[in-house]
Design a protein around this motif. Structure first.
Motif, PDB file in Angstrom:
ATOM      1  N   GLY A  85      -6.055  41.029   2.699  1.00 16.37           N
ATOM      2  CA  GLY A  85      -6.667  40.682   3.875  1.00 16.37           C
ATOM      3  C   GLY A  85      -5.942  40.744   5.064  1.00 16.37           C
ATOM      4  N   ILE A  86      -6.401  40.135   6.172  1.00 16.16           N
ATOM      5  CA  ILE A  86      -5.977  40.214   7.648  1.00 16.16           C
ATOM      6  C   ILE A  86      -6.063  38.679   8.251  1.00 16.16           C
ATOM      7  CG2 ILE A  86      -5.717  41.040   9.771  1.00 16.16           C
ATOM      8  CD1 ILE A  86      -6.694  43.854   8.543  1.00 16.16           C
ATOM      9  N   ILE A 116      -9.365  37.253   9.456  1.00 22.67           N
ATOM     10  CA  ILE A 116      -9.972  38.344   9.906  1.00 22.67           C
ATOM     11  C   ILE A 116     -11.085  39.162   9.245  1.00 22.67           C
ATOM     12  CG2 ILE A 116      -9.930  40.629  11.438  1.00 22.67           C
ATOM     13  CD1 ILE A 116      -7.476  39.404  12.738  1.00 22.67           C
ATOM     14  N   THR A 117     -10.507  39.308   7.799  1.00 19.30           N
ATOM     15  CA  THR A 117     -11.350  39.938   6.779  1.00 19.30           C
ATOM     16  C   THR A 117     -11.121  39.059   5.729  1.00 19.30           C
ATOM     17  OG1 THR A 117      -9.166  40.955   5.878  1.00 19.30           O
ATOM     18  CG2 THR A 117     -10.355  42.405   7.523  1.00 19.30           C
ATOM     19  N   LEU A 123      -3.087  47.464  10.132  1.00 19.51           N
ATOM     20  CA  LEU A 123      -3.529  46.325  11.293  1.00 19.51           C
ATOM     21  C   LEU A 123      -4.193  47.107  12.427  1.00 19.51           C
ATOM     22  CD1 LEU A 123      -0.770  43.626  11.630  1.00 19.51           C
ATOM     23  CD2 LEU A 123      -2.976  43.648  10.262  1.00 19.51           C
ATOM     24  N   ALA A 124      -3.791  48.347  12.753  1.00 15.71           N
ATOM     25  CA  ALA A 124      -4.296  49.314  14.008  1.00 15.71           C
ATOM     26  C   ALA A 124      -5.458  49.845  13.479  1.00 15.71           C
ATOM     27  CB  ALA A 124      -3.232  50.215  14.015  1.00 15.71           C
ATOM     28  N   LEU A 125      -5.734  49.958  12.264  1.00 14.49           N
ATOM     29  CA  LEU A 125      -7.142  50.575  11.828  1.00 14.49           C
ATOM     30  C   LEU A 125      -8.195  49.485  11.580  1.00 14.49           C
ATOM     31  CD1 LEU A 125      -5.879  53.241   9.269  1.00 14.49           C
ATOM     32  CD2 LEU A 125      -6.710  53.433  11.368  1.00 14.49           C
ATOM     33  N   GLU A 157      -1.197  35.307  18.749  1.00 11.35           N
ATOM     34  CA  GLU A 157       0.108  35.247  18.775  1.00 11.35           C
ATOM     35  C   GLU A 157       0.589  36.083  17.343  1.00 11.35           C
ATOM     36  OE1 GLU A 157       1.588  31.618  19.865  1.00 11.35           O
ATOM     37  OE2 GLU A 157       1.146  31.947  21.904  1.00 11.35           O
ATOM     38  N   HIS A 158      -0.148  35.995  16.234  1.00 10.31           N
ATOM     39  CA  HIS A 158       0.113  36.418  15.121  1.00 10.31           C
ATOM     40  C   HIS A 158      -0.940  37.418  14.594  1.00 10.31           C
ATOM     41  CE1 HIS A 158       3.172  33.196  15.305  1.00 10.31           C
ATOM     42  NE2 HIS A 158       2.223  32.430  15.658  1.00 10.31           N
ATOM     43  N   LEU A 159      -0.492  38.459  13.999  1.00 14.44           N
ATOM     44  CA  LEU A 159      -1.296  38.990  13.082  1.00 14.44           C
ATOM     45  C   LEU A 159      -0.590  39.677  11.731  1.00 14.44           C
ATOM     46  CD1 LEU A 159      -2.874  41.918  15.685  1.00 14.44           C
ATOM     47  CD2 LEU A 159      -4.120  40.059  14.399  1.00 14.44           C
ATOM     48  N   VAL A 160      -1.366  38.992  10.748  1.00 14.65           N
ATOM     49  CA  VAL A 160      -0.484  39.028   9.342  1.00 14.65           C
ATOM     50  C   VAL A 160      -1.330  39.981   8.593  1.00 14.65           C
ATOM     51  CG1 VAL A 160       0.227  37.880   7.500  1.00 14.65           C
ATOM     52  CG2 VAL A 160       0.066  36.611   9.875  1.00 14.65           C
ATOM     53  N   ASP A 161      -0.568  40.900   7.876  1.00 10.51           N
ATOM     54  CA  ASP A 161      -1.012  41.894   6.970  1.00 10.51           C
ATOM     55  C   ASP A 161      -0.770  41.362   5.511  1.00 10.51           C
ATOM     56  OD1 ASP A 161      -2.378  44.237   6.255  1.00 10.51           O
ATOM     57  OD2 ASP A 161      -0.787  45.677   6.941  1.00 10.51           O
TER      58      ASP A 161
END
Length: 189
Positions: free
Chosen positions: A53-54, A96-97, A160-162, A68-72
């Motif tokens: 997930g994200i 996010i997902t 993340l970009a996708l 401030e944080h995006l976690v893959d």
């Protein structure tokens, strides 16, 4: 859970006993997309590992969401200051997902620290990565243009970009969504 164990084994050698202990103290949860599971202002008592997930971590500044944080997937995360110092979190965390997360309570974290010889070394590695990420982010804001920040983001975090919306990505990069859309049209990666 296997991804979680594999990730730890990349950094420290776990015995069968260590793995059994981890399996007993780690809780796995599945959350739907857009679910807030850490709220700003609350003390968070868990360290998390994102199996799939994200996740985004953000502050709400006068009604504006600042990411401030995006976690893959296959990464540890936490409301770090809250977890380490038992103070209210400044950030909220939301899926996010659809996401699958392994979590370790503070009490079980202490049990692991006391039971697994290399656990403190592993946590030092995780905390160093966390601090390095923060430092790099500050340097990027100081030294790179918006376009350069976007290109670096795409190169470092293609998943993340996708899979992250333009609005979330723009907020994370400190760019207005319209500006990010223009930058994306200018370049092909």
């Amino acid at each position: 859970m296997d991804d979680f164990i594999d990730y730890i084994n990349l950094h420290i050698l776990l015995s069968k006993k260590d793995i059994d202990l981890l399996k007993n103290v780690v809780t796995t949860i599945e959350l739907p997309a857009h679910k807030v599971f850490i709220e700003a202002g609350t003390i968070d008592d868990h360290l998390y590992f994102l199996c799939c997930g994200i996740i985004k971590g953000y502050k709400n500044k006068d009604g504006k969401i600042v990411i401030e944080h995006l976690v893959d997937e296959n990464n540890f995360f936490a409301a770090m200051e809250s977890f380490m110092n038992q103070i209210p979190s400044l950030d909220s965390y939301e899926t996010i997902t659809n996401s699958k997360i392994c979590k370790i309570s503070r009490d079980n974290f202490k049990l692991l620290r006391d039971s697994i010889t290399e656990w403190n070394n592993f946590i030092e590695i995780i905390y160093t990565q966390y601090l390095q990420c923060k430092t790099n982010r500050v340097q990027d804001f100081q030294l790179l243009t918006a376009k350069e920040r976007y290109i670096k983001f795409v190169e470092q975090y293609p998943n993340l970009a996708l899979n992250v919306s333009v609005e979330n990505m723009a907020s994370f990069l400190g760019i207005e969504p319209q500006s990010l859309s223009r930058i994306r049209k200018q370049i092909t990666i």
